[in-house]
Motif scaffolding. Sequence first.
Motif: not given
Length: 146
Positions: A23, A25, A30, A32, A57, A97, A100, A104-105, A107
């Motif tokens: 995800k 920014y 945001s 994916y 990652t 991450i 940052p 953001e994420e 997953t």
Amino acid sequence: MKRIDVVYVMLRDDSGENLLMVKNYGENGSYYTLPGGAVEAGETLQEAAIREAKEETGLDVSIGGLFSVSEDFFEERGHHAIFFIFAGQILDGEIAIAFPEEIEEVTWMPIQHAAQYLHIPEKAEERVRANCSVPYILKGQVIQTS
């Protein structure tokens, strides 16, 4: 128009039912994507895909065959982008991450949910499920197929 090459890596979990998604920014919120980014000067597509996956990652990956090649024009930026999606495999590492301010994420996402972010035609979703790819050839050698 400036030509930009962008690489992405499609990584599956052990069940084969989930894809690793990042995800990012963005200026308008945001969004994916698969792990990936722009190819730098002097890099092969393979080198860029491995580097970008690690940066986004924290994982060490290998790449296999090509899942798809697509292109688009971004008039506002003056870019003609070519997108290469590789099948990949996790070799080592833990999800982390490193940037940052950009990410953001990270997953795992079910394929049916992730497919909407891959910007591929609906008909190609079955190819994602089947883990289809074609060989990636670098300097006359097949790197890997999956």
